[in-house]
Motif scaffolding. Structure first.
Motif, short mmCIF file in Angstrom:
data_model
loop_
_atom_site.label_atom_id
_atom_site.label_comp_id
_atom_site.label_asym_id
_atom_site.label_seq_id
_atom_site.Cartn_x
_atom_site.Cartn_y
_atom_site.Cartn_z
N VAL A 325 0.84 -1.20 0.00
CA VAL A 325 0.00 0.00 0.00
C VAL A 325 0.88 1.25 0.00
O VAL A 325 0.59 2.22 -0.70
CB VAL A 325 -0.96 -0.03 1.20
CG1 VAL A 325 -1.61 1.34 1.42
CG2 VAL A 325 -2.04 -1.08 0.99
N ASN A 326 1.97 1.20 0.76
CA ASN A 326 2.89 2.34 0.77
C ASN A 326 3.43 2.66 -0.62
O ASN A 326 3.60 3.80 -1.00
CB ASN A 326 4.08 2.06 1.69
CG ASN A 326 3.71 2.11 3.16
OD1 ASN A 326 2.65 2.63 3.52
ND2 ASN A 326 4.57 1.56 4.01
N VAL A 327 3.71 1.61 -1.39
CA VAL A 327 4.34 1.81 -2.70
C VAL A 327 3.32 2.07 -3.80
O VAL A 327 3.54 2.89 -4.69
CB VAL A 327 5.19 0.56 -3.06
CG1 VAL A 327 5.72 0.64 -4.48
CG2 VAL A 327 6.33 0.40 -2.07
N LEU A 328 2.19 1.37 -3.74
CA LEU A 328 1.29 1.35 -4.90
C LEU A 328 0.02 2.18 -4.74
O LEU A 328 -0.63 2.51 -5.74
CB LEU A 328 0.88 -0.11 -5.22
CG LEU A 328 2.04 -1.04 -5.58
CD1 LEU A 328 1.55 -2.48 -5.63
CD2 LEU A 328 2.65 -0.64 -6.92
N ASN A 329 -0.38 2.47 -3.51
CA ASN A 329 -1.59 3.27 -3.26
C ASN A 329 -2.81 2.76 -4.05
O ASN A 329 -3.44 3.52 -4.79
CB ASN A 329 -1.31 4.74 -3.59
CG ASN A 329 -2.47 5.65 -3.21
OD1 ASN A 329 -3.26 5.31 -2.35
ND2 ASN A 329 -2.57 6.79 -3.84
N PRO A 330 -3.15 1.47 -3.89
CA PRO A 330 -4.33 0.95 -4.61
C PRO A 330 -5.62 1.48 -3.99
O PRO A 330 -5.63 1.86 -2.82
CB PRO A 330 -4.22 -0.56 -4.40
CG PRO A 330 -3.52 -0.70 -3.08
CD PRO A 330 -2.56 0.47 -3.00
N ASP A 331 -6.71 1.52 -4.76
CA ASP A 331 -7.99 1.88 -4.16
C ASP A 331 -8.76 0.64 -3.71
O ASP A 331 -9.73 0.75 -2.99
CB ASP A 331 -8.85 2.76 -5.08
CG ASP A 331 -9.15 2.11 -6.41
OD1 ASP A 331 -8.25 1.50 -7.00
OD2 ASP A 331 -10.31 2.23 -6.86
N ARG A 332 -8.31 -0.53 -4.16
CA ARG A 332 -8.95 -1.76 -3.69
C ARG A 332 -7.92 -2.89 -3.67
O ARG A 332 -7.05 -2.96 -4.54
CB ARG A 332 -10.11 -2.16 -4.60
CG ARG A 332 -10.97 -3.26 -3.99
CD ARG A 332 -12.16 -3.59 -4.88
NE ARG A 332 -12.98 -2.42 -5.17
CZ ARG A 332 -13.94 -2.39 -6.10
NH1 ARG A 332 -14.21 -3.47 -6.80
NH2 ARG A 332 -14.63 -1.30 -6.31
N ILE A 333 -8.04 -3.75 -2.65
CA ILE A 333 -7.20 -4.95 -2.59
C ILE A 333 -8.14 -6.15 -2.52
O ILE A 333 -9.04 -6.20 -1.67
CB ILE A 333 -6.29 -4.95 -1.34
CG1 ILE A 333 -5.36 -3.73 -1.35
CG2 ILE A 333 -5.48 -6.24 -1.27
CD1 ILE A 333 -4.53 -3.60 -0.07
N VAL A 334 -7.93 -7.09 -3.42
CA VAL A 334 -8.70 -8.33 -3.40
C VAL A 334 -7.77 -9.45 -2.94
O VAL A 334 -6.63 -9.55 -3.41
CB VAL A 334 -9.28 -8.65 -4.81
CG1 VAL A 334 -9.85 -10.05 -4.85
CG2 VAL A 334 -10.37 -7.63 -5.16
N LEU A 335 -8.25 -10.24 -1.99
CA LEU A 335 -7.46 -11.34 -1.46
C LEU A 335 -8.07 -12.66 -1.91
O LEU A 335 -9.29 -12.86 -1.80
CB LEU A 335 -7.42 -11.27 0.07
CG LEU A 335 -6.75 -10.00 0.63
CD1 LEU A 335 -6.82 -9.99 2.16
CD2 LEU A 335 -5.30 -9.90 0.17
#
Ligand SMILES: [Zn+2]
Length: 402
Positions: A325-335
């Motif tokens: 998250v620190n590097v990519l700043n996604p708006d959504r993470i799917v696991l």
């Protein structure tokens, strides 16, 4: 293309055909009037596009007696044709492989699971892939537009499988070249073939048809039979890096306990994959690795040893997510895979760990969701196999016998 377009109908652009077929493929558009609006074309131009897609055998339209709102004109339904070309999708795992026929609209046929050869040498495994593709092609009642293969390996832009440690393969295996040669020996030399990393393809599948729909910058992490994979889809496009091997998220350091096969210590895939969970709980669990690991997660509600192991793995996953998250700043993470189970079982702990370990406060609010597709990598393999047809629907004419 023979007979297309007719003299009486002006040609549609490939771009209009592609956009129309893609909208129908992605779902949510079922009426000709909606398609007209989404394409930004006139009714007449949309009619021309649909006529050509019908002639190509890709869509069917029907008048259903309804009247369009405000126009009083008959309302037309439009959908993918049941006779449209299919593709063959293959997902190679570490213990088994999955094979299915797939249709436009992300409809998977029955999924067949087959044990890998023992040992899974490149020759034996890739030979088995083509043998199973042949079985599907022999039974198919529709033309085939391509084959997509997901591998549990980084896949270079030339189709080579790199560092497939979990299969004990040597450094680089020219997987696409070998598969294409085997398909050609069966008389399928013109069948488009795409090979990709399973996690990248899973992310593409979830992005288009699953829990990633609507996200702008979608990050996915998943762990299946062993190892950890990841993918990033930005505004609909997979990010693969300069040589096709980006997002090897399994090798982000999250601890310093266990050696990784990559030569470092403490990688996410050494510290937080299904094998690590089973070892954290004392090696318990019989049968397939993922099934046994899921049973440990399910037991955590009542079993203190399982709870401690799940907590340890969840904490490490949170550390890995925080770095990403620190590097990519996604708006959504799917696991996906076991991580979807961990999210459901330990969401509070996972969110708290992510918030605590990340640099930016808003990381705590990132949209975390479990994967929605039962077989996201298989859907992704189908997507890349369908892509040439989606890009140029006139290719459908080439899939049929002359
Ligand atoms: Zn590593």
């Amino acid at each position: 293309m023979p007979g297309l377009p007719t003299k009486s109908s002006p040609a549609s652009s490939v771009s209009s055909l592609s956009r129309a077929l893609t909208l129908l493929h992605l779902g949510g558009v079922t009426r000709r009037s909606e398609l007209t609006t989404r394409l930004g074309l006139t009714r007449t131009a949309t009619g021309t596009v649909l006529r050509e897609l019908e002639q190509l055998g890709l869509v069917v339209t029907r008048t259903d007696g309804r009247r369009g709102a405000g126009t009083g004109r008959p309302s037309h339904g439009v959908e993918i044709s049941p006779g449209a070309p299919m593709v063959v999708a293959v997902q190679v795992g570490v213990e088994t492989m999955l094979v299915a026929e797939a249709e436009l609209g992300a409809v998977l046929g029955p999924v067949t699971e087959i044990a890998l050869p023992d040992p899974p040498t490149p020759e034996a495994l890739l030979g088995l892939v083509v043998d199973r593709v042949r079985v599907v092609l022999d039974r198919a009642t529709r033309p085939c537009a391509g084959v997509g293969v997901a591998l549990p390996a980084a896949v270079g832009s030339d189709g080579s499988a790199l560092a497939a440690h979990n299969l004990y393969w040597p450094g680089a295996v020219p997987a696409r070249t070998v598969l294409a040669g085997l398909l050609a020996s069966l008389g399928h030399s013109r069948l488009p073939l795409t090979v990709g990393n399973d996690a990248n393809l899973a992310t593409l599948g979830e992005s288009r048809h699953g829990a990633g729909r609507g996200a702008h910058n979608l990050l996915m992490l998943l762990t299946g039979q062993q190892g950890v994979g990841g993918g990033l889809v930005m505004e609909g496009r997979p990010y693969t890096g300069s040589a096709g091997v980006a997002l090897e998220v399994g090798h982000i350091p999250v601890a310093n306990d266990r050696l990784c096969h990559c030569g470092n210590a403490g990688c996410l895939e050494a510290e937080a994959d299904p094998k690590a969970l089973l070892e954290a709980v004392g090696g318990r669990g019989a049968g397939r690795t993922l099934t046994a690991a899921r049973e440990v997660v399910a037991a955590a509600a009542t079993d203190p040893a399982a709870r401690a192991a799940v907590s340890k793995i969840t904490d490490r996953l949170a550390g890995g997510l925080a770095s990403l998250v620190n590097v990519l700043n996604p708006d959504r993470i799917v696991l996906g895979g076991l991580y979807a189970d961990l999210l459901r079982a330990s969401e509070m702990q996972l969110r708290a760990g992510l918030a605590y370990r990340s640099f930016l406060d808003h990381a705590a609010a990132v949209d975390l969701r479990p994967a929605a597709l039962p077989h996201p990598a298989l859907v992704g393999a189908a997507e890349v196999a369908l892509q040439p047809l989606l890009d140029d629907p006139r290719r459908a004419a080439m899939t049929r016998p002359a």
